[in-house]
Structure formats: C-alpha cells, structure tokens
Motif scaffolding. Structure first.
Motif, PDB file in Angstrom:
ATOM      1  N   ASN A  28      59.237  44.504  41.679  1.00 41.89           N
ATOM      2  CA  ASN A  28      58.210  44.710  42.697  1.00 41.89           C
ATOM      3  C   ASN A  28      57.419  45.983  42.402  1.00 41.89           C
ATOM      4  O   ASN A  28      56.189  45.994  42.520  1.00 41.89           O
ATOM      5  N   LEU A  29      58.107  47.026  42.020  1.00 43.35           N
ATOM      6  CA  LEU A  29      57.429  48.277  41.685  1.00 43.35           C
ATOM      7  C   LEU A  29      56.483  48.099  40.506  1.00 43.35           C
ATOM      8  O   LEU A  29      55.344  48.586  40.528  1.00 43.35           O
ATOM      9  N   GLN A  30      56.907  47.365  39.489  1.00 46.98           N
ATOM     10  CA  GLN A  30      56.047  47.111  38.332  1.00 46.98           C
ATOM     11  C   GLN A  30      54.817  46.306  38.736  1.00 46.98           C
ATOM     12  O   GLN A  30      53.717  46.570  38.267  1.00 46.98           O
ATOM     13  N   ARG A  31      54.993  45.305  39.615  1.00 51.32           N
ATOM     14  CA  ARG A  31      53.856  44.513  40.105  1.00 51.32           C
ATOM     15  C   ARG A  31      52.863  45.395  40.844  1.00 51.32           C
ATOM     16  O   ARG A  31      51.658  45.305  40.645  1.00 51.32           O
ATOM     17  N   ARG A  32      53.386  46.246  41.710  1.00 50.26           N
ATOM     18  CA  ARG A  32      52.502  47.115  42.495  1.00 50.26           C
ATOM     19  C   ARG A  32      51.771  48.112  41.601  1.00 50.26           C
ATOM     20  O   ARG A  32      50.598  48.394  41.813  1.00 50.26           O
ATOM     21  N   LYS A  33      52.459  48.637  40.603  1.00 49.45           N
ATOM     22  CA  LYS A  33      51.810  49.554  39.670  1.00 49.45           C
ATOM     23  C   LYS A  33      50.694  48.854  38.910  1.00 49.45           C
ATOM     24  O   LYS A  33      49.617  49.419  38.718  1.00 49.45           O
ATOM     25  N   SER A  34      50.934  47.624  38.480  1.00 48.30           N
ATOM     26  CA  SER A  34      49.897  46.901  37.742  1.00 48.30           C
ATOM     27  C   SER A  34      48.719  46.576  38.649  1.00 48.30           C
ATOM     28  O   SER A  34      47.566  46.585  38.196  1.00 48.30           O
ATOM     29  N   GLN A  35      48.967  46.325  39.931  1.00 52.99           N
ATOM     30  CA  GLN A  35      47.872  46.089  40.872  1.00 52.99           C
ATOM     31  C   GLN A  35      47.023  47.342  41.035  1.00 52.99           C
ATOM     32  O   GLN A  35      45.792  47.265  41.062  1.00 52.99           O
ATOM     33  N   VAL A  36      47.662  48.500  41.133  1.00 55.93           N
ATOM     34  CA  VAL A  36      46.923  49.755  41.271  1.00 55.93           C
ATOM     35  C   VAL A  36      46.091  50.019  40.017  1.00 55.93           C
ATOM     36  O   VAL A  36      44.924  50.396  40.110  1.00 55.93           O
ATOM     37  N   ARG A  37      46.679  49.783  38.855  1.00 47.74           N
ATOM     38  CA  ARG A  37      45.939  49.973  37.604  1.00 47.74           C
ATOM     39  C   ARG A  37      44.730  49.040  37.551  1.00 47.74           C
ATOM     40  O   ARG A  37      43.647  49.433  37.116  1.00 47.74           O
ATOM     41  N   ALA A  38      44.902  47.796  37.983  1.00 46.04           N
ATOM     42  CA  ALA A  38      43.808  46.828  37.971  1.00 46.04           C
ATOM     43  C   ALA A  38      42.703  47.268  38.926  1.00 46.04           C
ATOM     44  O   ALA A  38      41.521  47.147  38.605  1.00 46.04           O
ATOM     45  N   ARG A  39      43.082  47.787  40.076  1.00 49.24           N
ATOM     46  CA  ARG A  39      42.065  48.251  41.032  1.00 49.24           C
ATOM     47  C   ARG A  39      41.282  49.425  40.460  1.00 49.24           C
ATOM     48  O   ARG A  39      40.080  49.531  40.669  1.00 49.24           O
ATOM     49  N   ARG A  40      41.956  50.310  39.759  1.00 45.75           N
ATOM     50  CA  ARG A  40      41.272  51.458  39.165  1.00 45.75           C
ATOM     51  C   ARG A  40      40.277  51.025  38.098  1.00 45.75           C
ATOM     52  O   ARG A  40      39.247  51.643  37.908  1.00 45.75           O
ATOM     53  N   GLN A  41      40.592  49.926  37.405  1.00 41.64           N
ATOM     54  CA  GLN A  41      39.722  49.429  36.349  1.00 41.64           C
ATOM     55  C   GLN A  41      38.655  48.485  36.901  1.00 41.64           C
ATOM     56  O   GLN A  41      37.792  48.041  36.163  1.00 41.64           O
ATOM     57  N   GLY A  42      38.729  48.147  38.169  1.00 40.95           N
ATOM     58  CA  GLY A  42      37.748  47.278  38.780  1.00 40.95           C
ATOM     59  C   GLY A  42      38.063  45.809  38.637  1.00 40.95           C
ATOM     60  O   GLY A  42      37.252  44.967  38.984  1.00 40.95           O
ATOM     61  N   ALA A  43      39.236  45.454  38.158  1.00 45.99           N
ATOM     62  CA  ALA A  43      39.620  44.053  38.024  1.00 45.99           C
ATOM     63  C   ALA A  43      40.214  43.561  39.343  1.00 45.99           C
ATOM     64  O   ALA A  43      40.677  44.347  40.171  1.00 45.99           O
ATOM     65  N   ARG A  44      40.209  42.258  39.523  1.00 47.43           N
ATOM     66  CA  ARG A  44      40.778  41.675  40.726  1.00 47.43           C
ATOM     67  C   ARG A  44      42.291  41.591  40.611  1.00 47.43           C
ATOM     68  O   ARG A  44      42.840  41.468  39.531  1.00 47.43           O
TER      69      ARG A  44
END
Length: 59
Positions: A28-44
C-alpha cells in the motif's frame, strides 16, 4: 545470542497474520508513493473507482 532460536520455531497463526499485514502495508505504501510521484509529474492516477467531481463539465 539466544535470539537465533526464534527462527527455528514454527510460525503461529498470529505470526503469519503479522507478516501478511506487514506485506500488505508495504504494498500500500509503494502504491501511494507511486501515486504521489505521478501527480508531481502531471500524470493521472491508475486508480479505479468513481471519477472526481468535475464542476466545469456540468455547466
């Protein structure tokens, strides 16, 4: 130094549950981290579920 004997003991259901929950928490932590990274890059996000409310489309 007597700590090594703990690894030789058979696992109890409580130990198995703790390990499973720890794995799920890490995933779950890895999923949330990847979501934050995607938001920073502007990806959905790749999340499934209800889309966010978009008030501009409704007007």
């Amino acid at each position: 130094m007597g700590q090594n004997s703990d690894k030789a003991k058979p696992k109890t259901p409580a130990d198995t549950r703790k390990e499973r929950l720890a794995e799920e928490l890490r995933a779950n932590l890895q999923r949330r981290k990847s979501q934050v990274r995607a938001r920073r890059q502007g990806a959905r996000d790749e999340a499934s579920g209800l889309p966010a409310s978009d008030t501009q489309k409704r007007q």
